[in-house]
Design a protein around this motif. Structure first.
Motif, PDB file in Angstrom:
ATOM      1  N   ALA A  41      47.018  43.830  40.356  1.00 12.34           N
ATOM      2  CA  ALA A  41      45.764  43.138  40.061  1.00 12.34           C
ATOM      3  C   ALA A  41      46.024  41.851  39.281  1.00 12.34           C
ATOM      4  CB  ALA A  41      44.822  44.047  39.270  1.00 12.34           C
ATOM      5  N   GLN A  42      46.932  41.935  38.314  1.00  6.77           N
ATOM      6  CA  GLN A  42      47.258  40.749  37.516  1.00  6.77           C
ATOM      7  C   GLN A  42      47.905  39.681  38.388  1.00  6.77           C
ATOM      8  OE1 GLN A  42      49.943  41.457  34.246  1.00  6.77           O
ATOM      9  NE2 GLN A  42      49.135  39.704  33.113  1.00  6.77           N
ATOM     10  N   ALA A  43      48.823  40.063  39.266  1.00  3.11           N
ATOM     11  CA  ALA A  43      49.497  39.114  40.154  1.00  3.11           C
ATOM     12  C   ALA A  43      48.505  38.455  41.108  1.00  3.11           C
ATOM     13  CB  ALA A  43      50.599  39.820  40.944  1.00  3.11           C
ATOM     14  N   LYS A  44      47.448  39.189  41.495  1.00  5.56           N
ATOM     15  CA  LYS A  44      46.441  38.658  42.424  1.00  5.56           C
ATOM     16  C   LYS A  44      45.258  38.026  41.694  1.00  5.56           C
ATOM     17  CE  LYS A  44      47.946  39.877  46.566  1.00  5.56           C
ATOM     18  NZ  LYS A  44      48.101  38.959  47.670  1.00  5.56           N
ATOM     19  N   ASN A  45      45.329  37.962  40.352  1.00  4.67           N
ATOM     20  CA  ASN A  45      44.251  37.379  39.547  1.00  4.67           C
ATOM     21  C   ASN A  45      42.925  38.119  39.697  1.00  4.67           C
ATOM     22  OD1 ASN A  45      44.839  35.486  37.702  1.00  4.67           O
ATOM     23  ND2 ASN A  45      44.474  33.725  39.028  1.00  4.67           N
ATOM     24  N   ILE A  46      42.986  39.436  39.764  1.00  6.29           N
ATOM     25  CA  ILE A  46      41.788  40.258  39.884  1.00  6.29           C
ATOM     26  C   ILE A  46      41.477  40.839  38.509  1.00  6.29           C
ATOM     27  CG2 ILE A  46      40.752  42.286  40.975  1.00  6.29           C
ATOM     28  CD1 ILE A  46      42.843  41.909  43.256  1.00  6.29           C
ATOM     29  N   GLU A  47      40.271  40.585  38.026  1.00  3.49           N
ATOM     30  CA  GLU A  47      39.851  41.162  36.756  1.00  3.49           C
ATOM     31  C   GLU A  47      39.881  42.682  36.882  1.00  3.49           C
ATOM     32  OE1 GLU A  47      36.078  41.059  33.654  1.00  3.49           O
ATOM     33  OE2 GLU A  47      35.878  40.116  35.626  1.00  3.49           O
ATOM     34  N   ALA A  48      40.358  43.357  35.851  1.00  5.86           N
ATOM     35  CA  ALA A  48      40.465  44.814  35.921  1.00  5.86           C
ATOM     36  C   ALA A  48      39.908  45.454  34.658  1.00  5.86           C
ATOM     37  CB  ALA A  48      41.923  45.232  36.115  1.00  5.86           C
ATOM     38  N   ALA A  49      39.389  46.648  34.834  1.00  2.00           N
ATOM     39  CA  ALA A  49      38.976  47.500  33.725  1.00  2.00           C
ATOM     40  C   ALA A  49      39.362  48.921  34.110  1.00  2.00           C
ATOM     41  CB  ALA A  49      37.479  47.393  33.472  1.00  2.00           C
ATOM     42  N   ILE A  50      39.394  49.789  33.128  1.00  2.00           N
ATOM     43  CA  ILE A  50      39.805  51.174  33.357  1.00  2.00           C
ATOM     44  C   ILE A  50      38.633  52.102  33.064  1.00  2.00           C
ATOM     45  CG2 ILE A  50      41.325  53.032  32.534  1.00  2.00           C
ATOM     46  CD1 ILE A  50      43.428  50.844  32.071  1.00  2.00           C
ATOM     47  N   VAL A  51      38.470  53.090  33.928  1.00  2.00           N
ATOM     48  CA  VAL A  51      37.475  54.137  33.731  1.00  2.00           C
ATOM     49  C   VAL A  51      38.229  55.448  33.537  1.00  2.00           C
ATOM     50  CG1 VAL A  51      35.562  55.417  34.734  1.00  2.00           C
ATOM     51  CG2 VAL A  51      35.755  52.948  35.147  1.00  2.00           C
TER      52      VAL A  51
ATOM     53  N   LEU B  50      43.035  46.153  28.147  1.00  2.00           N
ATOM     54  CA  LEU B  50      41.864  46.010  29.012  1.00  2.00           C
ATOM     55  C   LEU B  50      40.668  46.743  28.433  1.00  2.00           C
ATOM     56  CD1 LEU B  50      43.523  46.656  32.497  1.00  2.00           C
ATOM     57  CD2 LEU B  50      42.896  44.451  31.502  1.00  2.00           C
ATOM     58  N   GLU B  51      39.501  46.417  28.973  1.00  2.00           N
ATOM     59  CA  GLU B  51      38.294  47.146  28.636  1.00  2.00           C
ATOM     60  C   GLU B  51      38.405  48.540  29.252  1.00  2.00           C
ATOM     61  OE1 GLU B  51      33.558  46.052  28.436  1.00  2.00           O
ATOM     62  OE2 GLU B  51      34.913  44.765  29.571  1.00  2.00           O
ATOM     63  N   VAL B  52      38.058  49.565  28.480  1.00  2.00           N
ATOM     64  CA  VAL B  52      38.181  50.951  28.930  1.00  2.00           C
ATOM     65  C   VAL B  52      36.829  51.642  28.754  1.00  2.00           C
ATOM     66  CG1 VAL B  52      39.329  53.171  28.547  1.00  2.00           C
ATOM     67  CG2 VAL B  52      40.632  51.046  28.337  1.00  2.00           C
ATOM     68  N   PHE B  53      36.384  52.309  29.822  1.00  2.00           N
ATOM     69  CA  PHE B  53      35.124  53.033  29.812  1.00  2.00           C
ATOM     70  C   PHE B  53      35.378  54.521  29.976  1.00  2.00           C
ATOM     71  CE2 PHE B  53      34.405  48.905  31.851  1.00  2.00           C
ATOM     72  CZ  PHE B  53      33.463  48.362  30.979  1.00  2.00           C
ATOM     73  N   LEU B  54      34.504  55.312  29.405  1.00  2.00           N
ATOM     74  CA  LEU B  54      34.543  56.755  29.591  1.00  2.00           C
ATOM     75  C   LEU B  54      33.558  57.110  30.691  1.00  2.00           C
ATOM     76  CD1 LEU B  54      34.465  57.743  25.835  1.00  2.00           C
ATOM     77  CD2 LEU B  54      36.451  57.879  27.368  1.00  2.00           C
ATOM     78  N   PHE B  55      33.835  58.195  31.418  1.00  2.00           N
ATOM     79  CA  PHE B  55      32.924  58.635  32.469  1.00  2.00           C
ATOM     80  C   PHE B  55      32.999  60.142  32.635  1.00  2.00           C
ATOM     81  CE2 PHE B  55      32.288  59.788  36.974  1.00  2.00           C
ATOM     82  CZ  PHE B  55      30.933  59.504  37.052  1.00  2.00           C
TER      83      PHE B  55
END
Length: 190
Positions: free
Chosen positions: A130-140, A165-170
């Protein structure tokens, strides 16, 4: 908050030639098999059965494009790391994913991880990609209800610290985390 007044599966693609011609921003859902990507899609769209939730890992074998209002697409890809897939299936998966990243330009990626397992090697590779492709990422961190509150918060902080990164709970049992994930999607559209 994301109000999915219209949410439908528009296409399940087994081949890059089947990818839909669309102009809406795409949000990619990735993760190992059986981490809860389909459950997350259902929660985000406030639908019970938009995305099929399989009882066995490795159920999603196609790239599924979900049309949400006229605003965006949620894209659910096959889970990686499922050991019972044949060598040929794993090669087909890699080819399909390479084509997706070559031909599509997702606005953001939600990497779904089972909170009990933490980040695995495949998850780190997906973040590097994702970083190499410049895609914003977050973790769930899914299945948050499986841990005590202290362990859940500790895992969230550790994942934030390790990834930056921003991390969300689910949890499928508790919908109060879902609006934060929806807000991330809406922010990423700007």
């Amino acid at each position: 908050m994301l109000k999915a007044s219209e949410a439908k599966l528009i296409l399940s693609a087994a081949d890059p030639k089947q990818f839909p011609e669309t102009t809406q921003p795409e949000f990619l859902m990735v993760g190992k098999s059986n981490v809860g990507k389909s459950s997350l899609i259902n929660a985000i769209t406030n639908r019970k059965r938009l995305a099929y939730v399989g009882q066995r890992p490795g159920k999603t074998r196609l790239i599924n494009f979900f049309h949400i209002n006229d605003d965006l697409l949620l894209v659910d890809v096959p889970g990686y790391g499922y050991a019972n897939r044949s060598h040929q299936e794993q090669l087909d998966y890699a080819t399909l994913m390479d084509a997706y990243f070559e031909l599509r330009h997702p606005r953001a990626m939600l990497l779904v991880i089972d909170i009990r397992r933490g980040m695995g090697e495949d998850d780190w590779m997906m973040l590097d990609f994702a970083q190499a492709k410049n895609i914003e990422a977050a973790i769930v961190l899914s299945k948050a209800d499986k841990l005590s509150r202290n362990k859940m918060m500790s895992m969230k902080m550790k994942t934030e610290r390790d990834t930056g990164l921003e991390v969300f709970l689910f949890s499928t049992l508790n919908a109060h985390h879902t609006p934060e994930i929806q807000k991330f999607i809406l922010r990423s559209m700007d």
